[in-house]
Design a protein around this motif. Structure first.
Motif, PDB file in Angstrom:
ATOM      1  N   ASN A   1      25.281 113.285   4.798  1.00  0.00           N
ATOM      2  CA  ASN A   1      26.508 111.903   4.270  1.00  0.00           C
ATOM      3  C   ASN A   1      26.838 111.513   4.891  1.00  0.00           C
ATOM      4  O   ASN A   1      28.169 112.550   5.583  1.00  0.00           O
ATOM      5  N   GLU A   2      26.692 110.463   6.152  1.00  0.00           N
ATOM      6  CA  GLU A   2      27.594 110.316   7.026  1.00  0.00           C
ATOM      7  C   GLU A   2      29.054 109.742   6.331  1.00  0.00           C
ATOM      8  O   GLU A   2      29.676 109.518   6.910  1.00  0.00           O
ATOM      9  N   ARG A   3      28.812 108.795   4.884  1.00  0.00           N
ATOM     10  CA  ARG A   3      29.339 108.388   4.605  1.00  0.00           C
ATOM     11  C   ARG A   3      31.346 109.104   4.092  1.00  0.00           C
ATOM     12  O   ARG A   3      31.170 108.769   3.296  1.00  0.00           O
ATOM     13  N   THR A   4      30.958 110.126   4.302  1.00  0.00           N
ATOM     14  CA  THR A   4      32.033 111.695   3.977  1.00  0.00           C
ATOM     15  C   THR A   4      33.101 111.757   5.255  1.00  0.00           C
ATOM     16  O   THR A   4      32.931 110.876   6.227  1.00  0.00           O
ATOM     17  N   LEU A   5      34.219 111.530   4.743  1.00  0.00           N
ATOM     18  CA  LEU A   5      36.192 111.710   5.392  1.00  0.00           C
ATOM     19  C   LEU A   5      36.603 112.972   4.837  1.00  0.00           C
ATOM     20  O   LEU A   5      36.977 113.259   3.752  1.00  0.00           O
ATOM     21  N   HIS A   6      36.860 114.467   6.012  1.00  0.00           N
ATOM     22  CA  HIS A   6      37.235 115.107   5.561  1.00  0.00           C
ATOM     23  C   HIS A   6      38.202 115.538   5.715  1.00  0.00           C
ATOM     24  O   HIS A   6      38.394 115.365   7.587  1.00  0.00           O
ATOM     25  N   CYS A   7      39.406 115.495   5.337  1.00  0.00           N
ATOM     26  CA  CYS A   7      40.771 115.592   5.694  1.00  0.00           C
ATOM     27  C   CYS A   7      40.798 117.149   5.309  1.00  0.00           C
ATOM     28  O   CYS A   7      41.049 117.431   4.016  1.00  0.00           O
ATOM     29  N   TYR A   8      41.767 117.678   6.147  1.00  0.00           N
ATOM     30  CA  TYR A   8      42.388 118.673   5.761  1.00  0.00           C
ATOM     31  C   TYR A   8      43.645 119.195   7.739  1.00  0.00           C
ATOM     32  O   TYR A   8      43.442 118.840   7.832  1.00  0.00           O
ATOM     33  N   GLY A   9      44.360 120.632   6.447  1.00  0.00           N
ATOM     34  CA  GLY A   9      45.068 120.610   7.167  1.00  0.00           C
ATOM     35  C   GLY A   9      45.437 122.070   7.821  1.00  0.00           C
ATOM     36  O   GLY A   9      44.463 123.658   7.310  1.00  0.00           O
ATOM     37  N   THR A  10      45.714 122.200   9.343  1.00  0.00           N
ATOM     38  CA  THR A  10      45.188 124.095   9.500  1.00  0.00           C
ATOM     39  C   THR A  10      46.164 124.519   9.717  1.00  0.00           C
ATOM     40  O   THR A  10      45.842 126.259   9.304  1.00  0.00           O
ATOM     41  N   ALA A  11      47.369 124.270   8.500  1.00  0.00           N
ATOM     42  CA  ALA A  11      48.067 125.421   7.533  1.00  0.00           C
ATOM     43  C   ALA A  11      47.689 125.819   6.721  1.00  0.00           C
ATOM     44  O   ALA A  11      48.532 125.942   5.847  1.00  0.00           O
ATOM     45  N   ASP A  12      46.537 125.027   6.233  1.00  0.00           N
ATOM     46  CA  ASP A  12      46.586 125.262   4.755  1.00  0.00           C
ATOM     47  C   ASP A  12      46.238 126.546   4.300  1.00  0.00           C
ATOM     48  O   ASP A  12      45.092 127.034   4.671  1.00  0.00           O
ATOM     49  N   ASP A  13      47.135 126.372   3.085  1.00  0.00           N
ATOM     50  CA  ASP A  13      47.067 128.556   2.601  1.00  0.00           C
ATOM     51  C   ASP A  13      46.164 128.204   1.106  1.00  0.00           C
ATOM     52  O   ASP A  13      46.937 129.604   0.402  1.00  0.00           O
ATOM     53  N   ILE A  14      45.991 127.263   0.966  1.00  0.00           N
ATOM     54  CA  ILE A  14      46.004 127.606  -0.538  1.00  0.00           C
ATOM     55  C   ILE A  14      44.608 127.365  -0.507  1.00  0.00           C
ATOM     56  O   ILE A  14      43.098 128.074  -0.716  1.00  0.00           O
ATOM     57  N   ASN A  15      43.226 126.200   0.127  1.00  0.00           N
ATOM     58  CA  ASN A  15      42.429 126.463   0.006  1.00  0.00           C
ATOM     59  C   ASN A  15      41.729 126.701   2.374  1.00  0.00           C
ATOM     60  O   ASN A  15      42.415 125.727   2.588  1.00  0.00           O
ATOM     61  N   PRO A  16      40.876 127.514   2.219  1.00  0.00           N
ATOM     62  CA  PRO A  16      40.614 128.117   3.480  1.00  0.00           C
ATOM     63  C   PRO A  16      39.881 127.067   4.537  1.00  0.00           C
ATOM     64  O   PRO A  16      39.480 126.203   4.561  1.00  0.00           O
ATOM     65  N   PRO A  17      40.838 126.345   5.693  1.00  0.00           N
ATOM     66  CA  PRO A  17      40.354 124.523   6.589  1.00  0.00           C
ATOM     67  C   PRO A  17      38.989 125.471   7.455  1.00  0.00           C
ATOM     68  O   PRO A  17      38.144 124.501   7.161  1.00  0.00           O
ATOM     69  N   ASP A  18      38.638 126.513   7.535  1.00  0.00           N
ATOM     70  CA  ASP A  18      37.680 127.071   7.709  1.00  0.00           C
ATOM     71  C   ASP A  18      36.236 126.562   6.801  1.00  0.00           C
ATOM     72  O   ASP A  18      35.032 125.961   7.483  1.00  0.00           O
ATOM     73  N   GLN A  19      36.785 126.175   5.628  1.00  0.00           N
ATOM     74  CA  GLN A  19      35.721 125.921   4.772  1.00  0.00           C
ATOM     75  C   GLN A  19      35.718 124.663   4.739  1.00  0.00           C
ATOM     76  O   GLN A  19      33.832 124.265   4.486  1.00  0.00           O
ATOM     77  N   ALA A  20      36.910 124.069   5.086  1.00  0.00           N
ATOM     78  CA  ALA A  20      37.024 122.264   4.708  1.00  0.00           C
ATOM     79  C   ALA A  20      36.054 121.927   5.944  1.00  0.00           C
ATOM     80  O   ALA A  20      34.617 121.163   6.475  1.00  0.00           O
ATOM     81  N   ALA A  21      36.311 122.824   7.076  1.00  0.00           N
ATOM     82  CA  ALA A  21      35.575 122.044   8.947  1.00  0.00           C
ATOM     83  C   ALA A  21      34.394 122.209   8.378  1.00  0.00           C
ATOM     84  O   ALA A  21      33.382 121.855   8.971  1.00  0.00           O
ATOM     85  N   ARG A  22      34.027 123.432   7.796  1.00  0.00           N
ATOM     86  CA  ARG A  22      32.301 123.687   7.531  1.00  0.00           C
ATOM     87  C   ARG A  22      31.553 122.674   6.842  1.00  0.00           C
ATOM     88  O   ARG A  22      30.350 122.022   7.403  1.00  0.00           O
ATOM     89  N   LEU A  23      32.127 122.111   5.763  1.00  0.00           N
ATOM     90  CA  LEU A  23      31.731 121.417   5.200  1.00  0.00           C
ATOM     91  C   LEU A  23      31.905 120.060   5.680  1.00  0.00           C
ATOM     92  O   LEU A  23      30.491 119.238   5.938  1.00  0.00           O
ATOM     93  N   ALA A  24      32.306 119.833   6.390  1.00  0.00           N
ATOM     94  CA  ALA A  24      32.322 118.279   7.503  1.00  0.00           C
ATOM     95  C   ALA A  24      31.132 118.158   8.295  1.00  0.00           C
ATOM     96  O   ALA A  24      30.647 117.331   8.704  1.00  0.00           O
ATOM     97  N   ALA A  25      30.950 120.053   9.006  1.00  0.00           N
ATOM     98  CA  ALA A  25      29.728 119.579   9.507  1.00  0.00           C
ATOM     99  C   ALA A  25      29.157 119.618   9.314  1.00  0.00           C
ATOM    100  O   ALA A  25      27.999 119.100   9.494  1.00  0.00           O
TER     101      ALA A  25
END
Length: 226
Positions: free
Chosen positions: A164-188
């Motif tokens: 689904n290309e109609r998604t925007l994935h916003c995340y912070g590299t200093a996120d200490d609640i949800n691992p940012p690498d997981q947000a990046a994985r979902l975006a990919a």
């Protein structure tokens, strides 16, 4: 089968209304009113949209949650999202009242979007319906802020073949609640647009972020990576 009806309901159509509405799903421990307060600068900067802020049905962490997990678990380690169906029913009721141009989730609300988007493809195969509405809607856009991997939906995510290309994935590299690498994985996985900032687990509302939201909501892909 119940999940399908949420998926179908969230399809939305601007042709049904001249009001451009966005459904916002708060994080664990939040509420509709607290999320409205958090979004004050965003709603002011995007006056052409009407934002709707429901409150999740389960009490948790001094606020509310879309589901509960067993002690010691997180959404990205859990085997079950306890009470998820109650939240899906709540969203169904929201959809009966209006149609949404976009759905915006933060933290647990974003994890919910990832889970339902992934599950939608499986319903297409099971029910033979065309198109499989939620994950492939040509009208609805989805913003996932500070998301993590929805572990109970691992099989759906693993088997995902239609993105689904109609998604925007916003995340912070200093996120200490949800691992940012997981947000990046979902975006990919969804081949979505990304907006990466240097902060933590919050919804950014600075000028750059608001420009990224506007570019995505009004102009489609094109939010700025940084």
């Amino acid at each position: 089968m119940r999940m399908f009806f949420v998926v179908a309901a969230l399809k939305g159509s601007l042709a049904m209304s001249t009001v451009r509405r966005i459904l916002v799903l708060h994080g664990k421990g939040g509420s509709g009113p607290s999320m409205r307060d958090r979004f004050a600068r965003i709603t002011s900067a995007l006056p052409e949209f009407d934002f709707v802020f429901p409150t999740a049905p389960h009490e948790s962490s001094g606020g509310f949650a879309w589901w509960l997990v067993k002690p010691g678990e997180r959404s990205f380690t859990a085997t079950e999202f306890i009470g998820l169906e109650d939240s899906l029913n709540l969203i169904r009721r929201e959809q009966k009242q209006t149609r949404f141009e976009a759905v915006w989730g933060h933290s647990q609300g974003a994890i919910l979007l990832a889970a339902v988007l992934a599950r939608a493809q499986r319903y297409r195969g099971n029910f033979g319906l065309s198109p499989p509405v939620f994950a492939h809607s040509r009208l609805v856009k989805y913003i996932l802020n500070g998301a993590a991997w929805p572990a109970p939906f691992e099989d759906d995510l693993r088997d995902l073949t239609e993105v689904n290309e109609r998604t925007l994935h916003c995340y912070g590299t200093a996120d200490d609640i949800n691992p940012p690498d997981q947000a990046a994985r979902l975006a990919a996985l969804f081949d979505g647009t990304t907006y990466v900032h240097s902060g933590g687990h919050y919804v950014p509302d600075d000028a750059d972020a608001i420009l990224a939201y506007r570019n995505f909501l009004v102009g489609g892909r094109g939010a700025v990576d940084r």
